[in-house]
Write a protein that holds these residues in place. Structure first.
Motif, PDB file in Angstrom:
ATOM      1  N   GLY A  27       0.662  -1.297   0.332  1.00  0.00           N
ATOM      2  CA  GLY A  27      -0.283   0.029  -0.375  1.00  0.00           C
ATOM      3  C   GLY A  27       0.753   0.600  -0.307  1.00  0.00           C
ATOM      4  O   GLY A  27       0.648   2.426   0.007  1.00  0.00           O
ATOM      5  N   GLN A  28       1.859   1.338  -0.178  1.00  0.00           N
ATOM      6  CA  GLN A  28       3.140   2.758  -0.123  1.00  0.00           C
ATOM      7  C   GLN A  28       2.876   3.145  -2.077  1.00  0.00           C
ATOM      8  O   GLN A  28       2.667   2.113  -3.092  1.00  0.00           O
ATOM      9  N   SER A  29       3.041   4.711  -1.678  1.00  0.00           N
ATOM     10  CA  SER A  29       3.055   4.921  -3.050  1.00  0.00           C
ATOM     11  C   SER A  29       4.083   4.406  -3.943  1.00  0.00           C
ATOM     12  O   SER A  29       5.186   4.512  -3.118  1.00  0.00           O
ATOM     13  N   VAL A  30       3.599   4.466  -5.233  1.00  0.00           N
ATOM     14  CA  VAL A  30       4.880   4.235  -6.434  1.00  0.00           C
ATOM     15  C   VAL A  30       4.935   5.149  -7.432  1.00  0.00           C
ATOM     16  O   VAL A  30       4.922   4.882  -8.691  1.00  0.00           O
ATOM     17  N   ARG A  69       9.284  12.433  -5.330  1.00  0.00           N
ATOM     18  CA  ARG A  69       9.566  10.726  -4.614  1.00  0.00           C
ATOM     19  C   ARG A  69       9.772  10.819  -3.306  1.00  0.00           C
ATOM     20  O   ARG A  69       9.001  10.696  -2.358  1.00  0.00           O
ATOM     21  N   GLU A  82       6.316  11.498  -1.889  1.00  0.00           N
ATOM     22  CA  GLU A  82       6.004  10.268  -1.513  1.00  0.00           C
ATOM     23  C   GLU A  82       6.332   9.481  -0.536  1.00  0.00           C
ATOM     24  O   GLU A  82       5.795   9.137   0.542  1.00  0.00           O
ATOM     25  N   ARG A 121       5.492  11.107   3.550  1.00  0.00           N
ATOM     26  CA  ARG A 121       4.212  10.788   3.655  1.00  0.00           C
ATOM     27  C   ARG A 121       3.778   9.617   3.872  1.00  0.00           C
ATOM     28  O   ARG A 121       2.633   9.230   5.447  1.00  0.00           O
ATOM     29  N   ASP A 122       3.860   8.609   3.146  1.00  0.00           N
ATOM     30  CA  ASP A 122       4.035   6.896   3.916  1.00  0.00           C
ATOM     31  C   ASP A 122       4.393   6.927   5.158  1.00  0.00           C
ATOM     32  O   ASP A 122       4.233   6.472   5.676  1.00  0.00           O
ATOM     33  N   GLN A 126       2.514   5.817   8.958  1.00  0.00           N
ATOM     34  CA  GLN A 126       3.148   4.580   9.662  1.00  0.00           C
ATOM     35  C   GLN A 126       3.242   4.508  10.648  1.00  0.00           C
ATOM     36  O   GLN A 126       3.629   4.043  11.513  1.00  0.00           O
TER      37      GLN A 126
END
Lengths: 295, 256
Positions: free
Chosen positions: A250-253, B24, B27, B30-31, B35
Motif C-alpha cells: 500500500g505504499q506510493s509508487v 518521490r 511520496e 508521506r508514507d 506509518q
C-alpha cells in the motif's frame, strides 16, 4: 568512409514488464542517444515485447494487463511501441525466436511500405497535442508529416543515404548479459544468434563491470564488436520487484512509473499478496525446457 | 486517521529543475509519516530558492517555479509556493519555515490546502530534506545554535536517505541533532534512485534525452524556453553562495 552511411536500427526489449517502470523506458532513451552519438546509426523504432504467461515466473500477472500497461506507458513516446505478439503466444517463446519474428516483420514491412513511419503517424494522430520529438536541441523538420522523424542539429543529414532494411538489435540490462552464464536458462546457439547475428545493446550502471562478463565468456568475447555497452550515469534502480512489493504494502509508487500506469494498476487492483504467489512453485519455462532436453 | 496530528511537509531547494526524485521524496515521506500512526499528512509545499542565492547555473526563479507547478499539476497534495523565490535576499530556512507556519495557522481557521477536510488538533510543519542536509550539521560553526533548536526542535525534520549516506550516524554525531532526535524522522529509500538536477542539466546541455527523469510538461517547458545550455550553466560561476557570504550556513535542504 563508413560514415557516409548511417544504419537504421530498431531496438527490441524483451522481458516480463511486470509492471513496466520508468527505468525500462529510460533504457530506450539511453540506447538511442548512445547509438546515434556514434554517428553510425539512426534509431528509428523501439519495440517492447512483454513475455507470455507461459514463462511461469513468480508473480507474473496476465499478459493482457502487462501489455496494456506498457502501451499506456509508451503513449507519450514518438518512437517506442509495444508489440503484443510474444505476450499473446500460449507457450513460452525463446527469445531468439522473438528476435527472428521481429526481424521477419521488418523485412516484410520493408517490402511493402515504411512500417516505421506508419507507426509514427499513428502515434502522432493519437497525440496531436504533444510535441513528437523527445530529443533536445532538435531542429523540428517540416511538422508532423515529416516521415523520417527527428533530425538533430549536430548530425547534418540531408546528403546521407540510409540503408534500407534496419538492423534489429536486442536491448537489455546488464542482468540479462549476466544471465547468459546461468545454466539451462539460455540455449547456447540462441546466444550466438542474438549476439552474433543481430547484436545487442546493454545498459550498465556506473560501477558495473559488464566488460568483465564479456571478457570471461569466450562466446561473448568473440562477438564483442556486436555488443554495445551503454553506461547509465544517473543511477535509476527501479526494479519491478521492488515496485510490486511497495504496491502490495500500500505504499506510493508514484513517479517511479508513468501516472497512467499507476492509475491502471489501482483501477484493476493488480498487484496483491495473492498475485505475487502466482507460479510460486512452478519451474521457469526455459529451465523446464532446457534442463530436460539437453545435458 | 482520527486523532492524528495534521502535518505539512516543506521542501526548500533550487529545483533547478524539479525532477521525479524531488517528487518521490514527498511520496516516501508521506508514507513514512502515516506509518508512524501519529500524523496525517495534509499538504506538501515546494519552495524554490530565490535568484540571489547565487548558485552556479541557477535558472531564473520565474522558470523554476513554473516548472515545479507543471510537475505538480496532477498532485492532489503537493503544491508550489513562490514566496521564498520572490524575496529580495536569500531567506534563511528558519524564516521560510516561520512564514509557512503562520500561513498554515491562518489557513487552519478556514479550509485546508486543496480542499481536504480539516483534522482535529494543531497542525505541524516539518522540513523535508535529503540526508546530505543532516551532514551539514556536523560542520562546526555552520549553523546558529538557536536556528537548529528552532528548525529541529520546534518544527522537526523528515529526512529521506539516499544511496550510501547514513543519516542516523549524522544525528548521532551531532549533539544538537541528537538532543532533538525524537523530532527527526528518518526515511529509508530502498529504491536507489539518484536523479540529480545536476545530472539532468548536464544531459540537457549535451543534447541527451532526459525523458522519464522528469515529467513531460517540464521537458516541453525547458525546450520552449531553451533553458539549460552551456551558457546558462556558467551563470554565477565563481560567485560565492549568498548564504555563505551572509553567515556561512549551508542553505539547501534538498541538495539537488
Amino acid at each position: 568512409m563508413e560514415n557516409s552511411y548511417q544504419t537504421k536500427v530498431v531496438l527490441l526489449a524483451c522481458g516480463s514488464f511486470n509492471p513496466i517502470t520508468n527505468m525500462h523506458l529510460r533504457m530506450f532513451e539511453l540506447a538511442r542517444d548512445y547509438l546515434e552519438d556514434t554517428g553510425k546509426y539512426r534509431v528509428v523504432k523501439g519495440i517492447i515485447s512483454p513475455v507470455g504467461d507461459g514463462y511461469k515466473k513468480k508473480g507474473l500477472i496476465e499478459a493482457s494487463h502487462r501489455i496494456e500497461m506498457a502501451r499506456l506507458a509508451t503513449e507519450s513516446s514518438d518512437w517506442v511501441i509495444v508489440d503484443p505478439w510474444e505476450g499473446q503466444q500460449a507457450e513460452w517463446v525463446e527469445t531468439a525466436k522473438v528476435v527472428r519474428h521481429h526481424y521477419e516483420e521488418l523485412l516484410a514491412a520493408e517490402g511493402s511500405n515504411d512500417e516505421v513511419d506508419t507507426v509514427k503517424a499513428g502515434k502522432k494522430r493519437r497525440h496531436e497535442d504533444r510535441e513528437g520529438c523527445t530529443h533536445f536541441h532538435c531542429v523540428r523538420t517540416a511538422g508532423p508529416a515529416a516521415g523520417t522523424g527527428h533530425r538533430c542539429r549536430q548530425r547534418g543529414d540531408s546528403d546521407r543515404k540510409w540503408r534500407d532494411v534496419p538492423q534489429l538489435k536486442f536491448l537489455c540490462g546488464a542482468d540479462v548479459l549476466e544471465s547468459f552464464g546461468v545454466p539451462n536458462l539460455w540455449k547456447s546457439e540462441d546466444i550466438t544468434e542474438i549476439v552474433g547475428h543481430y547484436g545487442m545493446v546493454c545498459i550498465t550502471r556506473a560501477g558495473n563491470d559488464a566488460w568483465k562478463v564479456v571478457h570471461q565468456s569466450d562466446k561473448l568475447w568473440r562477438h564483442r564488436k556486436n555488443i554495445h555497452l551503454v553506461k547509465e550515469w544517473v543511477s535509476n534502480d527501479i526494479s519491478a520487484t521492488h515496485l510490486r512489493r511497495a504496491l502490495r504494502r500500500g505504499q506510493s509508487v508514484r513517479y517511479l512509473l508513468p501516472d497512467p500506469v499507476v492509475h491502471y494498476i489501482q483501477e484493476h487492483s493488480l498487484y496483491s499478496a495473492e498475485s505475487e504467489e502466482k507460479n510460486a512453485d512452478v519451474i521457469l519455462a526455459p529451465l523446464q525446457k532446457y534442463s530436460k532436453g539437453c545435458s | 486517521m482520527a486523532g492524528r496530528i495534521p502535518l505539512v511537509l516543506l521542501a526548500c531547494g533550487s529545483f533547478n529543475p524539479i525532477t521525479h526524485q524531488h517528487m518521490r521524496l514527498f511520496e516516501l515521506a508521506r508514507d513514512h509519516m502515516h506509518q508512524t500512526g501519529q500524523f496525517q499528512v495534509v499538504g506538501g509545499i515546494v519552495s524554490p530558492v530565490s535568484d540571489v542565492y547565487g548558485k552556479q547555473g541557477l535558472a531564473p526563479a520565474l522558470h523554476r517555479v513554473a516548472m515545479a507547478r507543471l510537475a505538480l499539476r496532477n498532485s492532489d497534495w503537493v503544491s508550489v509556493d513562490d514566496w521564498e523565490s520572490k524575496q529580495p535576499d536569500w531567506t534563511e530556512t528558519v524564516i521560510t519555515m516561520r512564514h509557512h507556519y503562520s500561513q498554515i495557522l491562518k489557513q487552519d481557521q478556514k479550509t485546508w490546502p486543496k480542499g481536504a477536510t480539516p483534522p482535529a488538533g494543531t497542525p505541524q510543519l516539518k522540513l523535508l530534506c535529503g540526508a546530505d542536509f543532516l551532514h551539514a550539521f556536523q560542520v562546526p560553526g555552520l549553523w546558529k545554535a538557536d536556528h537548529v533548536t528552532e528548525v529541529v526542535g520546534r518544527f522537526g525534520l523528515v529526512c529521506v536517505s539516499r544511496g550510501s549516506l547514513q543519516p542516523d550516524r549524522a544525528v548521532h554525531q551531532s549533539d544538537a541533532l541528537s538532543r532533538h532526535s525524537s523530532n527527526i524522522f528518518l526515511v529509508r529509500e530502498w529504491v536507489h534512485n539518484e536523479i540529480s538536477a545536476t545530472e539532468v542539466r548536464r544531459a540537457l546541455r549535451r543534447g541527451l534525452s532526459v525523458k522519464y527523469l522528469l515529467p513531460d510538461p517540464v521537458i516541453d517547458y525547458i525546450r520552449e524556453h531553451d533553458l539549460y545550455t552551456w551558457e546558462s550553466e556558467r551563470k554565477n560561476e565563481g560567485a560565492v553562495l549568498r548564504p555563505l557570504a551572509q553567515q556561512g550556513a549551508p542553505p539547501e535542504t534538498l541538495a539537488d
